[in-house]
Write a protein that holds these residues in place. Structure first.
Motif, PDB file in Angstrom:
ATOM      1  N   ILE A 129       0.936  -1.449   0.022  1.00 57.26           N
ATOM      2  CA  ILE A 129      -0.071  -0.212   0.053  1.00 57.26           C
ATOM      3  C   ILE A 129       1.394   1.204  -0.405  1.00 57.26           C
ATOM      4  O   ILE A 129       0.522   1.543  -0.289  1.00 57.26           O
ATOM      5  N   LEU A 130       1.888   1.037   0.972  1.00 55.28           N
ATOM      6  CA  LEU A 130       3.183   2.900   0.687  1.00 55.28           C
ATOM      7  C   LEU A 130       3.643   2.219  -0.306  1.00 55.28           C
ATOM      8  O   LEU A 130       3.238   3.576  -0.703  1.00 55.28           O
ATOM      9  N   LEU A 131       3.842   1.566  -1.120  1.00 51.61           N
ATOM     10  CA  LEU A 131       4.244   1.610  -2.977  1.00 51.61           C
ATOM     11  C   LEU A 131       3.495   2.514  -3.452  1.00 51.61           C
ATOM     12  O   LEU A 131       3.266   2.634  -4.518  1.00 51.61           O
ATOM     13  N   TYR A 132       2.362   1.299  -3.815  1.00 46.59           N
ATOM     14  CA  TYR A 132       1.015   1.810  -4.621  1.00 46.59           C
ATOM     15  C   TYR A 132       0.647   3.241  -4.547  1.00 46.59           C
ATOM     16  O   TYR A 132       1.008   4.315  -5.285  1.00 46.59           O
ATOM     17  N   LEU A 133       0.628   4.013  -3.097  1.00 50.24           N
ATOM     18  CA  LEU A 133       0.555   5.340  -2.732  1.00 50.24           C
ATOM     19  C   LEU A 133       1.570   6.348  -3.302  1.00 50.24           C
ATOM     20  O   LEU A 133       1.496   7.203  -3.725  1.00 50.24           O
ATOM     21  N   ALA A 134       2.799   6.255  -3.027  1.00 49.12           N
ATOM     22  CA  ALA A 134       3.648   6.709  -3.416  1.00 49.12           C
ATOM     23  C   ALA A 134       4.389   7.300  -4.756  1.00 49.12           C
ATOM     24  O   ALA A 134       4.829   7.820  -5.424  1.00 49.12           O
ATOM     25  N   PHE A 137       1.031   9.422  -6.823  1.00 45.53           N
ATOM     26  CA  PHE A 137       0.972   9.970  -5.624  1.00 45.53           C
ATOM     27  C   PHE A 137       2.289  11.622  -5.934  1.00 45.53           C
ATOM     28  O   PHE A 137       2.571  12.500  -5.968  1.00 45.53           O
ATOM     29  N   ASP A 138       3.647   9.976  -6.366  1.00 43.77           N
ATOM     30  CA  ASP A 138       4.898  10.589  -6.689  1.00 43.77           C
ATOM     31  C   ASP A 138       5.055  11.455  -5.784  1.00 43.77           C
ATOM     32  O   ASP A 138       5.703  13.097  -5.742  1.00 43.77           O
ATOM     33  N   ALA A 139       5.432  10.914  -4.321  1.00 43.92           N
ATOM     34  CA  ALA A 139       5.662  11.761  -3.206  1.00 43.92           C
ATOM     35  C   ALA A 139       6.249  10.719  -2.131  1.00 43.92           C
ATOM     36  O   ALA A 139       6.188   9.512  -2.810  1.00 43.92           O
ATOM     37  N   PHE A 140       7.012  11.130  -1.874  1.00 37.66           N
ATOM     38  CA  PHE A 140       8.477  10.462  -0.164  1.00 37.66           C
ATOM     39  C   PHE A 140       8.496   8.407  -1.272  1.00 37.66           C
ATOM     40  O   PHE A 140       9.241   7.952   0.040  1.00 37.66           O
ATOM     41  N   LEU A 141       9.543   9.120  -2.637  1.00 41.36           N
ATOM     42  CA  LEU A 141       9.967   7.539  -3.082  1.00 41.36           C
ATOM     43  C   LEU A 141      10.833   8.447  -3.795  1.00 41.36           C
ATOM     44  O   LEU A 141      10.448   9.266  -4.587  1.00 41.36           O
ATOM     45  N   PRO A 142      12.142   8.174  -3.522  1.00 41.42           N
ATOM     46  CA  PRO A 142      13.266   9.061  -4.176  1.00 41.42           C
ATOM     47  C   PRO A 142      13.065   8.718  -5.898  1.00 41.42           C
ATOM     48  O   PRO A 142      13.003   7.275  -6.379  1.00 41.42           O
ATOM     49  N   THR A 214      11.670   9.645   3.492  1.00 43.28           N
ATOM     50  CA  THR A 214      10.518   8.806   2.593  1.00 43.28           C
ATOM     51  C   THR A 214       8.918   7.678   3.087  1.00 43.28           C
ATOM     52  O   THR A 214       9.247   7.800   4.114  1.00 43.28           O
ATOM     53  N   ILE A 215       9.399   6.525   1.934  1.00 46.62           N
ATOM     54  CA  ILE A 215       8.177   5.681   2.606  1.00 46.62           C
ATOM     55  C   ILE A 215       8.927   4.626   3.759  1.00 46.62           C
ATOM     56  O   ILE A 215       8.658   3.601   4.297  1.00 46.62           O
ATOM     57  N   ALA A 216      10.282   4.504   3.532  1.00 43.27           N
ATOM     58  CA  ALA A 216      10.578   3.695   3.848  1.00 43.27           C
ATOM     59  C   ALA A 216      10.755   4.128   5.884  1.00 43.27           C
ATOM     60  O   ALA A 216      10.926   3.734   6.400  1.00 43.27           O
ATOM     61  N   ASP A 217      10.997   5.680   6.331  1.00 43.70           N
ATOM     62  CA  ASP A 217      10.838   6.220   7.961  1.00 43.70           C
ATOM     63  C   ASP A 217       9.801   6.047   8.109  1.00 43.70           C
ATOM     64  O   ASP A 217       9.324   4.947   9.455  1.00 43.70           O
ATOM     65  N   ILE A 218       8.668   6.144   7.127  1.00 42.34           N
ATOM     66  CA  ILE A 218       7.090   5.696   7.259  1.00 42.34           C
ATOM     67  C   ILE A 218       6.857   4.464   8.050  1.00 42.34           C
ATOM     68  O   ILE A 218       5.851   4.103   8.229  1.00 42.34           O
ATOM     69  N   ALA A 219       7.646   3.478   7.070  1.00 41.00           N
ATOM     70  CA  ALA A 219       7.433   1.916   7.329  1.00 41.00           C
ATOM     71  C   ALA A 219       8.050   2.080   8.432  1.00 41.00           C
ATOM     72  O   ALA A 219       7.511   0.633   9.489  1.00 41.00           O
ATOM     73  N   ILE A 220       9.030   2.054   8.952  1.00 35.75           N
ATOM     74  CA  ILE A 220      10.150   1.722  10.162  1.00 35.75           C
ATOM     75  C   ILE A 220       9.527   3.080  11.668  1.00 35.75           C
ATOM     76  O   ILE A 220       9.713   1.887  12.433  1.00 35.75           O
TER      77      ILE A 220
END
Length: 298
Positions: A129-134, A137-142, A214-220
């Motif tokens: 879900i995190l990857l899909y949303l990132a 919306f082209d955000a929080f994914l380098p 990024t979504i990495a921080d949001i996951a951890i």
């Protein structure tokens, strides 16, 4: 070791009485236990969740997207009471056959191949879900290849490492009906190793991917930040989390983000009443519909 040795039987049989705190929702089979349609709100994104660490990942990201001014990230967050078995309702199982929160349905997705003519895209597993949303919306994914590879690596590090913290350490240290030395020692060692991995990396990085949040921080953060702040398992002293200085700094910095403060409130049914927003359907709900405003004083 003080505990008596357990000898597994030749053929395993389900003994519900040994299930402990989660006996009512743990079972060795999949599928729905009852018919129950999922509620649908007014926004394109429909989230079905609870404010566990995995659920909080998604609400934090959605609130971060909204904080960037991305109006298309507006969402309805419906409460799934896992201890009541909501995740085994037929509607939820249709979205997530694994019967775990969180689950998301995107009704704005263009699914031209859907023979039913429905634009309902279901996504389950918090990392997916995190990857899909990132990506949506082209955000929080380098975008830069090296940083993107780091982000993906740390995202999937959490997906792979989290069960050792939750289902391993957390279960045997906090939830198991009886305390046994071997599993607690085994998973404590692994969690301490994980904390050291994070601490060493954050010694030279502001966030998990250099200077980019990024979504990495949001996951951890919902798992390991909560552990550092003694908000899960009450194990901070046992694990001596204060030893991890760089991880402490990262934990505290992320906890001060407005979107994070909002995200951890959504679908929360415990703690202080003003920190509980059982369902979220509008941004104004944070001011108007927290439990302290809805509970009638006796």
């Amino acid at each position: 070791m003080s505990e008596s040795t357990y000898v597994p039987p030749k053929i395993w049989q389900w003994k519900t009485e040994t299930g402990g705190q989660f006996a009512s929702i743990n079972r060795p089979i999949a599928g729905a236990t009852h018919q129950a349609e999922l509620p649908v709100g007014k926004h394109p994104l429909q989230l079905y969740s609870l404010a566990t660490p995995n659920g909080v990942k998604i609400t934090i990201l959605l609130e971060e997207l909204l904080a960037l001014g991305i109006k298309e990230a507006e969402y309805d967050a419906h409460l799934i009471e896992i201890m009541e078995g909501d995740q085994f309702g037929s509607g939820f199982v249709e979205v997530n056959p694994n019967s775990k929160i969180p689950a998301l349905v995107d009704t704005s997705a263009d699914i031209s191949s859907d023979k039913r003519g429905e634009n309902k895209l279901p996504i389950f597993e918090s990392g997916a879900i995190l990857l899909y949303l990132a990506e949506k919306f082209d955000a929080f994914l380098p975008k830069e290849p090296l940083l993107k590879s780091q982000c993906m690596s740390w995202l999937f590090w959490q997906v792979g490492s989290g069960p050792y913290l939750g289902g391993g350490f957390g279960h045997f240290y906090a939830y198991a009906p009886e305390k046994f030395e071997y599993p607690i020692e085994r998973f404590t060692m692994e969690v301490k190793r994980q904390l050291d991995v994070l601490d060493r990396h954050l010694a030279n990085n502001k966030y998990m991917c250099g200077d980019q949040y990024t979504i990495a921080d949001i996951a951890i953060w919902p798992w390991y930040g909560a552990l550092m702040q003694n908000k899960v398992y009450e194990a901070a002293e046992f694990l001596q989390t204060q030893e991890y200085k760089h991880l402490t700094r990262w934990t505290e910095e992320i906890s001060q983000r407005t979107a994070v403060k909002r995200g951890i409130m959504v679908n929360r049914t415990w703690g202080e009443l003003d920190e509980q927003l059982h369902e979220r359907h509008d941004a104004s709900d944070f001011e108007l519909k927290t439990q302290d405003k809805l509970v009638i004083p006796e």
